[in-house]
Scaffold this motif. Structure first.
Motif, PDB file in Angstrom:
ATOM      1  N   ALA A  93       0.828  -1.202   0.000  1.00 48.53           N
ATOM      2  CA  ALA A  93       0.000   0.000   0.000  1.00 48.53           C
ATOM      3  C   ALA A  93       0.866   1.257   0.000  1.00 48.53           C
ATOM      4  O   ALA A  93       0.597   2.217  -0.747  1.00 48.53           O
ATOM      5  CB  ALA A  93      -0.924  -0.005   1.216  1.00 48.53           C
ATOM      6  N   ARG A  94       1.898   1.275   0.820  1.00 52.76           N
ATOM      7  CA  ARG A  94       2.777   2.449   0.869  1.00 52.76           C
ATOM      8  C   ARG A  94       3.566   2.597  -0.430  1.00 52.76           C
ATOM      9  O   ARG A  94       3.760   3.717  -0.931  1.00 52.76           O
ATOM     10  CB  ARG A  94       3.729   2.314   2.060  1.00 52.76           C
ATOM     11  N   SER A  95       4.012   1.485  -1.006  1.00 50.00           N
ATOM     12  CA  SER A  95       4.735   1.530  -2.278  1.00 50.00           C
ATOM     13  C   SER A  95       3.861   2.116  -3.381  1.00 50.00           C
ATOM     14  O   SER A  95       4.339   2.893  -4.213  1.00 50.00           O
ATOM     15  CB  SER A  95       5.205   0.122  -2.671  1.00 50.00           C
ATOM     16  N   ALA A  96       2.590   1.750  -3.389  1.00 50.27           N
ATOM     17  CA  ALA A  96       1.664   2.266  -4.399  1.00 50.27           C
ATOM     18  C   ALA A  96       1.501   3.779  -4.261  1.00 50.27           C
ATOM     19  O   ALA A  96       1.419   4.500  -5.265  1.00 50.27           O
ATOM     20  CB  ALA A  96       0.312   1.575  -4.277  1.00 50.27           C
ATOM     21  N   GLU A  97       1.489   4.275  -3.026  1.00 51.92           N
ATOM     22  CA  GLU A  97       1.390   5.724  -2.799  1.00 51.92           C
ATOM     23  C   GLU A  97       2.614   6.440  -3.373  1.00 51.92           C
ATOM     24  O   GLU A  97       2.483   7.481  -4.032  1.00 51.92           O
ATOM     25  CB  GLU A  97       1.299   6.017  -1.300  1.00 51.92           C
ATOM     26  N   LEU A  98       3.794   5.897  -3.108  1.00 55.32           N
ATOM     27  CA  LEU A  98       5.024   6.531  -3.580  1.00 55.32           C
ATOM     28  C   LEU A  98       5.131   6.471  -5.102  1.00 55.32           C
ATOM     29  O   LEU A  98       5.577   7.435  -5.738  1.00 55.32           O
ATOM     30  CB  LEU A  98       6.233   5.844  -2.940  1.00 55.32           C
ATOM     31  N   ALA A 100       2.620   6.415  -7.194  1.00 51.14           N
ATOM     32  CA  ALA A 100       1.642   7.346  -7.758  1.00 51.14           C
ATOM     33  C   ALA A 100       2.162   8.778  -7.758  1.00 51.14           C
ATOM     34  O   ALA A 100       1.753   9.598  -8.579  1.00 51.14           O
ATOM     35  CB  ALA A 100       0.333   7.258  -6.977  1.00 51.14           C
ATOM     36  N   ALA A 101       3.080   9.070  -6.837  1.00 50.12           N
ATOM     37  CA  ALA A 101       3.629  10.422  -6.732  1.00 50.12           C
ATOM     38  C   ALA A 101       4.743  10.693  -7.744  1.00 50.12           C
ATOM     39  O   ALA A 101       5.135  11.835  -7.941  1.00 50.12           O
ATOM     40  CB  ALA A 101       4.155  10.661  -5.318  1.00 50.12           C
TER      41      ALA A 101
END
Length: 206
Positions: A93-98, A100-101
């Motif tokens: 989940a955190r990897s997906a956030e990074l 996307a940025a």
């Protein structure tokens, strides 16, 4: 954007490859670093780990005692799976956030030690495996990291085999020799990844 999955066995030298790629301009998403962040004190991740493994895996100041936890899970597949079931969804989940940025022109390097073990090769546009012989890995763990040999052997045995990693690789980087042989191989990977991003962006613009 090009998503590059970078993996390799413990002691193979993957961290050096990720450092070089980041130096060329890649956006680095380090799963190990994120895995530490999601079990910091006060996080739901740490609460879940303690619920599964007990308070014995905490240091006196309430942080995760990684060596103690490692001693429990490495060599015991059932306990290792239990830990992974807690940590891996949080890391994803955190990897997906990074990711996307990152911008559309980015080469995003996902540094994922357990890419093969978790069947994640299909998530990436390019899979790069850092390869070294088991003897070289063992030597680095014992001589450079100061790991006990029996513990190092357990860590190696808990991971995918060299053959399994090479089977999913689009590119294999040979890191069995001196450091000066590594950099030209990594530079070639960077050139290929950058060229693919440029070609995709050109195609999008028509």
């Amino acid at each position: 954007m090009l998503k590059l999955g970078l993996t390799g066995g413990i002691g193979a030298g993957k961290s050096e490859v990720s450092r070089l790629l980041a130096g060329y301009g890649a956006v680095l998403i380090d799963s190990d670093r994120i895995a530490r962040e999601v079990v910091e004190p006060g996080t739901p991740g740490l609460e879940a780990v303690v619920a599964e493994f007990g308070t014995d895996v905490l240091t006196p100041d309430g942080r995760l005692d990684r060596p103690r936890l490692g001693g429990i899970v490495f060599g015991d597949q059932e306990r290792l799976h239990a830990l992974n079931a807690i940590v891996h969804p949080l890391v994803r989940a955190r990897s997906a956030e990074l990711e996307a940025a990152a911008g559309p022109d980015a080469v995003v390097v996902h540094d994922v030690p357990l890419l093969v073990e978790n069947g994640m090769a299909g998530l990436y546009d390019l899979v790069v495996v850092v390869d070294a012989t088991p003897a070289t890995q063992l030597d680095r763990l014992v001589r450079l990291r100061g790991m006990d040999e029996s513990e190092a052997r357990k860590r190696l045995a808990a991971q995918a085999t060299r053959e399994e990693r090479r089977a999913v690789a689009d590119v294999v980087i040979d890191n069995d020799g001196p450091l000066e042989r590594l950099e030209p191989q990594v530079r070639a990977v960077w050139r290929e990844a950058s060229a693919r991003v440029a070609a995709d962006r050109h195609a999008e613009r028509g």
